[in-house]
Each structure stands twice: as structure tokens, then as C-alpha cells.
Design a protein around this motif. Sequence first.
Motif, PDB file in Angstrom:
ATOM      1  N   PHE A   1     -76.301  20.835 116.206  1.00  0.00           N
ATOM      2  CA  PHE A   1     -76.992  20.998 114.718  1.00  0.00           C
ATOM      3  C   PHE A   1     -76.473  20.696 114.090  1.00  0.00           C
ATOM      4  N   ALA A   2     -75.535  20.047 113.325  1.00  0.00           N
ATOM      5  CA  ALA A   2     -74.815  19.483 111.791  1.00  0.00           C
ATOM      6  C   ALA A   2     -75.735  19.105 110.910  1.00  0.00           C
ATOM      7  N   PRO A   3     -77.009  17.450 111.261  1.00  0.00           N
ATOM      8  CA  PRO A   3     -77.961  16.994 111.144  1.00  0.00           C
ATOM      9  C   PRO A   3     -78.197  17.736 110.182  1.00  0.00           C
ATOM     10  N   TYR A   4     -79.980  18.508 110.458  1.00  0.00           N
ATOM     11  CA  TYR A   4     -79.831  19.775 110.162  1.00  0.00           C
ATOM     12  C   TYR A   4     -79.669  21.020 108.621  1.00  0.00           C
ATOM     13  N   ALA A   5     -78.521  21.398 108.764  1.00  0.00           N
ATOM     14  CA  ALA A   5     -77.429  22.153 107.936  1.00  0.00           C
ATOM     15  C   ALA A   5     -77.812  21.530 107.003  1.00  0.00           C
ATOM     16  N   SER A   6     -77.729  19.782 106.438  1.00  0.00           N
ATOM     17  CA  SER A   6     -77.678  18.817 105.342  1.00  0.00           C
ATOM     18  C   SER A   6     -78.869  19.788 104.388  1.00  0.00           C
ATOM     19  N   HIS A   7     -80.194  19.951 104.974  1.00  0.00           N
ATOM     20  CA  HIS A   7     -81.281  20.563 104.328  1.00  0.00           C
ATOM     21  C   HIS A   7     -81.064  21.703 104.184  1.00  0.00           C
ATOM     22  N   ILE A   8     -80.303  22.407 103.960  1.00  0.00           N
ATOM     23  CA  ILE A   8     -80.162  24.153 103.488  1.00  0.00           C
ATOM     24  C   ILE A   8     -80.187  23.705 102.398  1.00  0.00           C
ATOM     25  N   PRO A   9     -80.858  24.621 101.187  1.00  0.00           N
ATOM     26  CA  PRO A   9     -80.493  25.071  99.650  1.00  0.00           C
ATOM     27  C   PRO A   9     -79.621  25.733  99.546  1.00  0.00           C
ATOM     28  N   LEU A  10     -78.630  25.447  98.254  1.00  0.00           N
ATOM     29  CA  LEU A  10     -77.538  26.095  97.973  1.00  0.00           C
ATOM     30  C   LEU A  10     -78.482  27.955  97.535  1.00  0.00           C
ATOM     31  N   ALA A  11     -79.418  27.381  97.333  1.00  0.00           N
ATOM     32  CA  ALA A  11     -80.064  29.181  96.497  1.00  0.00           C
ATOM     33  C   ALA A  11     -79.997  29.930  97.887  1.00  0.00           C
ATOM     34  N   SER A  12     -80.498  29.047  99.238  1.00  0.00           N
ATOM     35  CA  SER A  12     -80.270  29.660  99.866  1.00  0.00           C
ATOM     36  C   SER A  12     -79.013  30.289 100.466  1.00  0.00           C
ATOM     37  N   MET A  13     -78.073  30.515 100.484  1.00  0.00           N
ATOM     38  CA  MET A  13     -76.507  30.860 100.208  1.00  0.00           C
ATOM     39  C   MET A  13     -76.265  31.710  99.527  1.00  0.00           C
ATOM     40  N   ALA A  14     -76.787  31.606  98.643  1.00  0.00           N
ATOM     41  CA  ALA A  14     -76.339  32.333  96.893  1.00  0.00           C
ATOM     42  C   ALA A  14     -76.612  34.203  97.241  1.00  0.00           C
ATOM     43  N   PRO A  15     -78.007  34.734  98.141  1.00  0.00           N
ATOM     44  CA  PRO A  15     -77.477  35.876  98.777  1.00  0.00           C
ATOM     45  C   PRO A  15     -76.728  36.212  99.249  1.00  0.00           C
ATOM     46  N   ILE A  16     -76.125  35.448 100.466  1.00  0.00           N
ATOM     47  CA  ILE A  16     -75.209  35.938 101.081  1.00  0.00           C
ATOM     48  C   ILE A  16     -74.091  36.404 100.599  1.00  0.00           C
ATOM     49  N   LEU A  17     -74.377  35.481  99.837  1.00  0.00           N
ATOM     50  CA  LEU A  17     -72.453  35.311  99.241  1.00  0.00           C
ATOM     51  C   LEU A  17     -73.206  36.840  98.225  1.00  0.00           C
ATOM     52  N   MET A  18     -73.399  37.121  97.680  1.00  0.00           N
ATOM     53  CA  MET A  18     -73.922  38.066  96.608  1.00  0.00           C
ATOM     54  C   MET A  18     -74.282  39.638  97.566  1.00  0.00           C
TER      55      MET A  18
END
Length: 574
Positions: free
Chosen positions: A333-350
Motif C-alpha cells: 500500500f505504499a503508493p496510497y500513503a503519498s496521498h495522506i495530508p500532513l494535516a491528518s498526521m498532526a492530530p495523531i502526534l498531538m
Amino acid sequence: MNGKGRFQGYNASAVRKDLISGLIVGIIAIPLGMAFAIASGVKPEYGIYTTIIAGILISLFGGSKFQIGGPTGAFIPILFAIVMQYGYENLLIAGFLAGMILVLMGIFRLGILIKYIPRPVTIGFTAGIAVIIFSGQIVNFLGLSGVEKHEGFLPNMKEIAEHISTINSYSVITAGICLAVIVLLPRFLPKVPASLIGLVVSSVVAALFFRDHIATIGSSFGAIPSALPHFRFPDLSWDRIQILIQPAFIIAMLGGIESLLSAVVADGMTGSRHNSNRELIGQGVANMVTPLFGGIPATGAIARTATSIKNGAVSPFSGVIHGIVVLLVLILFAPYASHIPLASMAPILMLVAWNMSERKQFMQVLKTKTSDSLVLLTTFLLTVLTNLTTAVEIGLILAVILFVKRMGELLTVAKVLPDPNDKHEKVQAHMVYEGHDCPQISIYTIQGPLFFGAANMFEKSMMDTIHHKPGIWLLRMGKVPFMDTTGESTLTGIVKHLRKLGGIVLLSGLQPQPLEVLKRTGLYDLIGANYQFEHTGDAINEALTRLDYDKCLGCRHYAFRECTVLSRQQHRAE
């Protein structure tokens, strides 16, 4: 912990449990691995590589049956600072050197030393790291543009303030959707990996409705390769080692602390017992191998370890399976990960930052208003405002200074005399008062460790009275559990000074450690074996035989039972 103990009683049922727990933790680890890598200033795939390689190796070679290893939030400020200052290639070398340090610590059985780091220091820097992680995601959460990244907290906050007008509403919506899923889903479906679902849902919404209006992993870092990188040994040189040994040492120390804390949590949840030195070796091996494939430093992950245990893990195979799951996802599934928004990662780290902040323990220590509160607050502020290295160094130094001060204050010196109303005539401090204090014999009860932090107070207490009554001094040492060379030197000075004035010193109740110190330094022989007694009563009897009876004539203090007899003899003589 031997290999047999780690897999003892392993059967088909255990395999099934490890498969389930490994699958669940593997799915949880995927977004975290990418998020930690991005926050550390490197490409997201490096976090995936670390999760796979370090995760498998830590489980195979570590000292805990249940440890789940990989990239963690605690490393983010350190790794980001190294990348900013030295670059990604040198980060790999620092990680490799850190692995060597951890292996050496395990071989030389130094795991126990990490346990002596004061809790206020670890809570302080952990809370500080949480603030840095949380604040570092504000830019991605709000979708700010034109923001330049800095090593320091305050410059980064200044950048955010200056670019706050560039808020991207699409980023806020995306981040809000992900945050809502992460917060709400566990209430209804507690066993579903909320971070992964939040990532997928928010990514799909962003792709469908505002694909070209939001920054993604692909637009920021390029496409994620669907395979592990080739093996490549780092370009080690003596010059690079000298430059990177300090950051490598910090990585090793933090990695050791985090992994052993995680192992302790696992022990508490399962009733097992980890091998701290083997754990350090396992962590070291993982951190030496991972950089050879482009991975960043790793350690034991407390939250993922706890999740693995809660989902039925029974052996290290759970950690191995979690790494294999991440590898399969990378390949498929690596190719699909390229479409993940950086904004979606932010709440996870918060959310990671919020959970690791130890806010309850932080406030609990702060409310005590003790020296521990000062150590905690100092370490926390220095972590946020300077860097982790400075924070830990000053936090430890401050903790040691305050500890020495507290220990020094424990030493008490009290002048005592026998209490005739006590059945055993025990010596008591309240028996010494004006008109009731032997002019020739001074008895002192010394209580507490006699070391460099208390030596000055001890000397002052003794020397203040030595010139007034330089006769016979009896020092009761039964409550002195420890004496260092400074304490011994102070005692030697008092003994020699008293002898110059014609006095003598008797000791009673010496404990084994102080006695050994006196023998090694020669003070035992200087005082004389005949002047050292096991019991205070025997020492007092010896002191009474050395009285100047002429000075007893006319004395009405009656400090000892024998004084009455001496007084009657005087009356008869008259």
C-alpha cells in the motif's frame, strides 16, 4: 532471562494470540512511524523502515517478553535538532554510535544506573518533549505556509505568530475530522485502531473534496517506495565520531530510559520480570542495524507495548509479527500513503504528546512544593526553551545538589546523659541542662550519614564546645550508617585537636561501613582498639575510670549514678 523462559509453554493458542496482538499493534504503528519521522525532520518512509527492522530486532534480542520497539515521540526533539545541525546522513551515524553505546552498557551491566535517574527529571523532560511535539504540529494542523523550521521552541512560536494569517481552512477541516475520529471512536469501538481510521477517513475526505488545496506526504516528501532500501554502511571517520558522540550519547541515554520504563510497565501489567542489561543489548543491536537500512533511532514504545499486552500478546513473537505486518503494508500500500495530508498526521502526534505528557504526575510533584518541584520545573523549562541535553544535565546536577543538601540536614548531633528514671538508664538529650552536665565527660549521639555534605556541620557542632571541655569525649556512632573520607577526615581532625588539649575520644556502636573506613584510613589505630566499644554502657564505665577525681570534689551535677557515691566519699573525708 534465557531463551527458554521467553518461550516456555508456547503452543498453538499462544501463536494465535501473538498473531492477533501483532496485527493490531502493526496497524497502529504505521501512522505513528510516518508521523514520528516527519516530525523528526526526515522522510516518512524512514519511520516505516525503523518500525520494521528495529521492531523485529528489539523483540528478538531484548530483555522483555512483551516489548514493542520502534520510533517514538520522545526522540523527536533530539532527532530534529541533529538533522537541522548535522543532516540526515550524520543522524544515521549518531544512531549507529548510540547502538554501540547501548550494547556496551548492557555488556558492562550498567542498566541499573539508568534506574537511579530521579523521577522529577524524567517527568520534567518528558513533559517538555510533549510540549515540543504538540507545538510542532500547529503548523500542519492549521496548514500555515511560508513557515521556516527552527531548532528552538521560541523561534518556532514566533514563526507561527508571524504566519498565522496564512491559515488553510481545508487543512483545519481535515485535521478536525481526524481529531474527531481519534477522540470519539474509542468510546464506541475501543478495539478499533482509531488513529489509523482517522487517518484514512480524513485522507479520503481531503482527496474527494479538496485534493489540490492541501499539502500531502507526496507533495512534501515525494512518493514512498514500496520496498526496503539497500544495505549501506555509514561513512564512519574519527572526525565524524568526535562530532557526533555527544548526540549519540543523548540518544543512547534517552533510548535506555524509555525502553526500561516500557519494560517496567510491561512487568506491571503481566507479572513478568525483564532483564535490564539484555534489554539494553537488544536496543543497541536494533539501533546499530536500523541505520544500515536508512532507519532512525528506536526504543521501547510504552503505549504500543501496553496495547500489545491488552490484546493478548504472550511472547516476543507479537513484536516480530507487528514488524512483518508493517513490512507487508509497505509493500502493498505504499503508493496510497503519498496521498495522506500532513494535516491528518498532526492530530495523531498531538494526541501522542497529550498522552505522554504525564500531566497528573507533573502536577502532583509540583504541588508538593519541595526541592523535587524545583528540579521538575527546571528540567521542564530547559527542555522546552533550550534542548534536552542541557535540561537533563542541569536537572541531574540540581537533583544531586539538593539531595546532598537534604542528606546533610539529616545529620544531628545531640549532647546526652543517662536518664536514671529509665529502666535501662538510656542516654537522653533532655537530661542535659544547666546545672546537670558532667564537666569532664561529654557524650554525643551522632545520627545520620557522616559525609562531605554534613562534615562541616558536624565539625562546627564539635569544635564549638571542644575548648570549653576538652576532657573525655564519648561519641555514640550507632546511628551513623555511612561515612565517607571527608567525614573520616573531619573526625580525625577533631580527635587530633582534642588530644593536643589533653583530651581523649571514645567511640561506641560503630556500624560495619564506618568501622571499615576507620580501619582503612588508620583512624581506628590512632584512636586505639581499647577506646572503641560495642555498647554505650561499657564506654561510660571506661570513661568513669579515667576521671580526674580531684575535679569531682565539690561537684553537684550528679550526671551519672556513680557521682552520688563519689560525693558521699568526699563528705566522709571532710
